[in-house]
Design a protein around this motif. Structure first.
Motif, PDB file in Angstrom:
ATOM      1  N   GLY A   1      30.374  29.781   5.794  1.00 45.67           N
ATOM      2  CA  GLY A   1      31.255  30.623   6.591  1.00 45.67           C
ATOM      3  C   GLY A   1      32.702  30.436   6.206  1.00 45.67           C
ATOM      4  N   GLY A   2      33.570  30.901   7.072  1.00 47.00           N
ATOM      5  CA  GLY A   2      34.993  30.796   6.805  1.00 47.00           C
ATOM      6  C   GLY A   2      35.805  31.177   8.023  1.00 47.00           C
ATOM      7  N   THR A   3      37.078  30.826   7.971  1.00 49.87           N
ATOM      8  CA  THR A   3      38.009  31.135   9.041  1.00 49.87           C
ATOM      9  C   THR A   3      39.108  32.044   8.518  1.00 49.87           C
ATOM     10  OG1 THR A   3      37.624  29.069  10.243  1.00 49.87           O
ATOM     11  CG2 THR A   3      39.720  30.173  10.636  1.00 49.87           C
ATOM     12  N   PHE A   4      39.352  33.129   9.230  1.00 51.12           N
ATOM     13  CA  PHE A   4      40.488  34.002   8.953  1.00 51.12           C
ATOM     14  C   PHE A   4      41.609  33.569   9.892  1.00 51.12           C
ATOM     15  CE2 PHE A   4      36.665  36.276   7.867  1.00 51.12           C
ATOM     16  CZ  PHE A   4      36.973  36.829   6.631  1.00 51.12           C
ATOM     17  N   PHE A   5      42.636  32.976   9.307  1.00 46.73           N
ATOM     18  CA  PHE A   5      43.704  32.406  10.124  1.00 46.73           C
ATOM     19  C   PHE A   5      44.954  33.269  10.026  1.00 46.73           C
ATOM     20  CE2 PHE A   5      47.089  29.616  11.364  1.00 46.73           C
ATOM     21  CZ  PHE A   5      46.563  29.011  12.485  1.00 46.73           C
ATOM     22  N   MET A   6      45.518  33.615  11.192  1.00 41.98           N
ATOM     23  CA  MET A   6      46.638  34.554  11.254  1.00 41.98           C
ATOM     24  C   MET A   6      47.794  33.960  12.051  1.00 41.98           C
ATOM     25  SD  MET A   6      44.104  37.772  11.936  1.00 41.98           S
ATOM     26  CE  MET A   6      42.887  36.671  12.653  1.00 41.98           C
ATOM     27  N   PRO A   7      48.678  33.193  11.385  1.00 42.26           N
ATOM     28  CA  PRO A   7      49.839  32.659  12.085  1.00 42.26           C
ATOM     29  C   PRO A   7      50.938  33.707  12.212  1.00 42.26           C
ATOM     30  CG  PRO A   7      49.866  31.944   9.811  1.00 42.26           C
ATOM     31  CD  PRO A   7      48.600  32.735   9.990  1.00 42.26           C
ATOM     32  N   ASP A   8      51.682  33.640  13.295  1.00 44.91           N
ATOM     33  CA  ASP A   8      52.827  34.513  13.525  1.00 44.91           C
ATOM     34  C   ASP A   8      54.058  33.618  13.660  1.00 44.91           C
ATOM     35  OD1 ASP A   8      54.644  36.442  14.176  1.00 44.91           O
ATOM     36  OD2 ASP A   8      53.681  37.060  16.041  1.00 44.91           O
ATOM     37  N   VAL A   9      54.871  33.555  12.603  1.00 47.93           N
ATOM     38  CA  VAL A   9      56.008  32.646  12.546  1.00 47.93           C
ATOM     39  C   VAL A   9      57.285  33.448  12.307  1.00 47.93           C
ATOM     40  CG1 VAL A   9      57.014  30.631  11.410  1.00 47.93           C
ATOM     41  CG2 VAL A   9      54.523  30.857  11.564  1.00 47.93           C
ATOM     42  N   LYS A  10      58.296  33.190  13.126  1.00 47.78           N
ATOM     43  CA  LYS A  10      59.581  33.853  12.967  1.00 47.78           C
ATOM     44  C   LYS A  10      60.688  32.824  13.071  1.00 47.78           C
ATOM     45  CE  LYS A  10      62.573  37.495  14.814  1.00 47.78           C
ATOM     46  NZ  LYS A  10      62.729  38.549  15.850  1.00 47.78           N
ATOM     47  N   ALA A  11      61.645  32.874  12.137  1.00 45.68           N
ATOM     48  CA  ALA A  11      62.792  31.979  12.141  1.00 45.68           C
ATOM     49  C   ALA A  11      64.063  32.780  12.425  1.00 45.68           C
ATOM     50  CB  ALA A  11      62.918  31.254  10.803  1.00 45.68           C
ATOM     51  N   THR A  12      64.918  32.252  13.290  1.00 46.00           N
ATOM     52  CA  THR A  12      66.205  32.862  13.614  1.00 46.00           C
ATOM     53  C   THR A  12      67.275  31.787  13.515  1.00 46.00           C
ATOM     54  OG1 THR A  12      65.150  34.408  15.141  1.00 46.00           O
ATOM     55  CG2 THR A  12      67.535  34.129  15.338  1.00 46.00           C
ATOM     56  N   ALA A  13      68.252  31.999  12.643  1.00 42.32           N
ATOM     57  CA  ALA A  13      69.290  31.006  12.408  1.00 42.32           C
ATOM     58  C   ALA A  13      70.676  31.629  12.544  1.00 42.32           C
ATOM     59  CB  ALA A  13      69.139  30.391  11.019  1.00 42.32           C
ATOM     60  N   THR A  14      71.596  30.878  13.138  1.00 42.51           N
ATOM     61  CA  THR A  14      73.012  31.273  13.151  1.00 42.51           C
ATOM     62  C   THR A  14      73.783  30.535  12.073  1.00 42.51           C
ATOM     63  OG1 THR A  14      73.556  29.601  14.821  1.00 42.51           O
ATOM     64  CG2 THR A  14      72.929  31.782  15.607  1.00 42.51           C
TER      65      THR A  14
ATOM     66  N   PHE B   1      75.481  29.659   8.709  1.00 48.49           N
ATOM     67  CA  PHE B   1      76.060  30.410   7.588  1.00 48.49           C
ATOM     68  C   PHE B   1      75.945  31.919   7.760  1.00 48.49           C
ATOM     69  CE2 PHE B   1      74.125  26.497   5.689  1.00 48.49           C
ATOM     70  CZ  PHE B   1      75.284  25.751   5.774  1.00 48.49           C
ATOM     71  N   GLY B   2      76.350  32.409   8.887  1.00 49.28           N
ATOM     72  CA  GLY B   2      76.352  33.843   9.114  1.00 49.28           C
ATOM     73  C   GLY B   2      75.103  34.353   9.786  1.00 49.28           C
ATOM     74  N   GLY B   3      74.031  33.588   9.734  1.00 49.60           N
ATOM     75  CA  GLY B   3      72.828  33.944  10.469  1.00 49.60           C
ATOM     76  C   GLY B   3      71.849  34.798   9.694  1.00 49.60           C
ATOM     77  N   GLY B   4      70.646  34.802  10.163  1.00 48.19           N
ATOM     78  CA  GLY B   4      69.579  35.596   9.571  1.00 48.19           C
ATOM     79  C   GLY B   4      68.304  35.399  10.348  1.00 48.19           C
ATOM     80  N   SER B   5      67.391  36.350  10.235  1.00 48.41           N
ATOM     81  CA  SER B   5      66.116  36.276  10.942  1.00 48.41           C
ATOM     82  C   SER B   5      65.044  36.931  10.090  1.00 48.41           C
ATOM     83  CB  SER B   5      66.217  36.977  12.303  1.00 48.41           C
ATOM     84  OG  SER B   5      64.993  36.915  12.990  1.00 48.41           O
ATOM     85  N   ALA B   6      63.872  36.326  10.067  1.00 46.18           N
ATOM     86  CA  ALA B   6      62.769  36.892   9.290  1.00 46.18           C
ATOM     87  C   ALA B   6      61.451  36.338   9.799  1.00 46.18           C
ATOM     88  CB  ALA B   6      62.932  36.583   7.805  1.00 46.18           C
ATOM     89  N   SER B   7      60.411  37.124   9.638  1.00 48.44           N
ATOM     90  CA  SER B   7      59.049  36.671   9.902  1.00 48.44           C
ATOM     91  C   SER B   7      58.381  36.335   8.583  1.00 48.44           C
ATOM     92  CB  SER B   7      58.244  37.760  10.617  1.00 48.44           C
ATOM     93  OG  SER B   7      58.764  38.012  11.912  1.00 48.44           O
ATOM     94  N   SER B   8      57.624  35.255   8.576  1.00 52.78           N
ATOM     95  CA  SER B   8      56.922  34.858   7.367  1.00 52.78           C
ATOM     96  C   SER B   8      55.866  35.889   7.003  1.00 52.78           C
ATOM     97  CB  SER B   8      56.264  33.492   7.574  1.00 52.78           C
ATOM     98  OG  SER B   8      55.385  33.196   6.508  1.00 52.78           O
ATOM     99  N   ASP B   9      55.831  36.245   5.721  1.00 57.30           N
ATOM    100  CA  ASP B   9      54.819  37.180   5.239  1.00 57.30           C
ATOM    101  C   ASP B   9      53.470  36.499   4.996  1.00 57.30           C
ATOM    102  OD1 ASP B   9      56.453  39.410   5.309  1.00 57.30           O
ATOM    103  OD2 ASP B   9      57.180  39.125   3.264  1.00 57.30           O
ATOM    104  N   ALA B  10      53.445  35.190   5.104  1.00 58.98           N
ATOM    105  CA  ALA B  10      52.173  34.468   4.947  1.00 58.98           C
ATOM    106  C   ALA B  10      51.447  34.474   6.279  1.00 58.98           C
ATOM    107  CB  ALA B  10      52.424  33.051   4.466  1.00 58.98           C
TER     108      ALA B  10
END
Length: 407
Positions: free
Chosen positions: A69-82, A84-93
């Protein structure tokens, strides 16, 4: 500038282990039954998949069993930083596929042989396309091959397994858009050995106690960690003392469990201590030993079963105090590229017989969303340590499907 080294260092995400695991960098269980019952299985017999959890329980096997068998693993990770000017993104993995194959067969009245292949950890954080996060991409994969032998006599059993672990680590980043460097030397791999020991005792025909130990397995990925750390200043050619090597060990674990059967019901409970603070790599990034608790309940009927469980393991990554640039940089690395912050996991599952010898099984594991914020003022060159910050939000969903065949 210092901040370019920080972002370069953040690309060391693969150092920490797994984006698809839930207790640190470990899956909470192996196989559909264990994952359905909160990751338990140290005292509960679950067939050939017990080879890695507690090899002694293979002594309860009758005949031969094969599971795939196997496991389909689906993490939902988002980083938000202030920072050096800031930025936000969700991991595509956001999707990993984790395989599992296990076999067990009884040799005679006292001996049972088992063989398993388990995907147990893997990194999947991907911020490519986001310059503020240095387009970081890391991939760490761990696979364990586990031949085992169990001895049983009367109410007790003992088991041992050789663990052959293969690991591969790839770290890439491109910080040129923020005045830094690019790094990427392809994948490094290693193959090392460890062992598992276990035992069980049937206090009564309905009550079983189990105990198991998994050894630390040292791994080394040439050029990956030290090379990437140079861009941050803490590698062998950096401006700060070297605190990293290319070693990254999977930590030792000790496990205790109980299983109680009452008619068609089975109740399970496990305690596990994962010794991150002694493992090369993890201890350099202030990981604490982790206490993990799992509970499960299973109802079995003729040709089917259903189960549910709960698993809790506190975030093992301690936040270093705001004592300067290096401490905040380590906190930033952990929080941004290895957000092992999920703690509470809720599980359900079941199985249905497709015939006399075959059963289809499945499990669903959900890890509730957790948010963690750390200060980054020093790494963004501010006088106030809390002037800037970094926040990560992380939840997980895993679906396990397997087919079990008995002969």
């Amino acid at each position: 500038m210092k901040f370019t080294r920080v972002f370069a260092f953040m690309a060391l995400a693969g150092l920490a282990g797994s984006a698809f695991a839930t207790n640190g960098d470990n899956l909470i269980g192996l196989g559909a039954q264990s994952r359905a019952l909160g990751g338990t299985g140290t005292a509960a017999f679950m067939g050939s998949e017990n080879a890695l959890t507690n090899p002694a329980l293979l002594g309860k096997m009758t005949g031969t069993e094969f599971a795939i068998g196997g496991t389909f693993f689906m993490p939902d990770v988002k980083a938000t930083a202030t920072t050096f000017g800031g930025g936000s993104a969700s991991s595509d993995a956001d999707l990993s596929v984790i395989p599992e194959v296990s076999l067990a067969t009884r040799i005679n009245d006292n001996l049972t042989f088992g063989l398993g292949m388990f995907g147990t950890a893997g990194m999947g954080v991907d911020y490519r396309g986001t310059d503020a996060l240095v387009n970081g991409y890391t991939n760490l994969q761990l696979m364990k091959f586990v031949p085992s032998l169990a001895y049983n006599s009367g109410p007790f059993g003992l088991g041992a397994a050789v663990v052959i672990q293969y690991g591969a680590l790839d770290i890439n980043y491109d910080a040129t858009a923020v005045g830094g460097q690019a790094f990427g030397e392809g994948t490094s791999s290693d193959l090392q050995l460890g062992f598992n020991l276990g035992g069980y005792f049937d206090v009564t025909k309905d009550l079983t106690l189990g105990l198991a130990y998994q050894s630390e397995i040292g791994m080394e990925y040439d050029g990956q960690l030290t090379g990437a750390a140079d861009g941050f200043g803490i590698g062998p050619n950096g401006f700060a003392p070297t605190i990293l090597s290319d070693k990254l060990a999977q930590p030792a674990e000790i496990k205790a469990g109980v299983a109680y059967t009452m008619g068609p019901w089975m109740f399970t409970g496990d305690y596990k201590r994962i010794m991150w603070s002694d493992a090369d790599g993890y201890k350099d990034f202030n990981w604490d030993d982790q206490d993990v608790f799992g509970l499960g309940v299973k109802y079995s009927a003729n040709g089917w079963w259903v189960g549910a469980g709960y698993n809790h393991g506190e975030d093992p990554i301690a936040v270093l105090p705001n004592a300067g640039y290096v401490n905040q940089a380590i906190n930033l690395f952990n929080n941004h590229f290895f957000p092992a912050v999920v703690e509470d996991h809720f599980t359900v599952g079941g199985g249905y017989a497709l015939g006399k010898h075959t059963m289809l099984e499945g499990a669903l594991v959900y890890a509730d969303d957790v948010s963690k914020t750390i200060d980054t003022g020093f790494v963004s060159q501010q006088a106030d340590p809390a002037a800037t910050s970094h926040t990560v939000d992380h939840s997980q969903l895993g679906v396990t499907i397997s087919v079990r065949m008995n002969f």
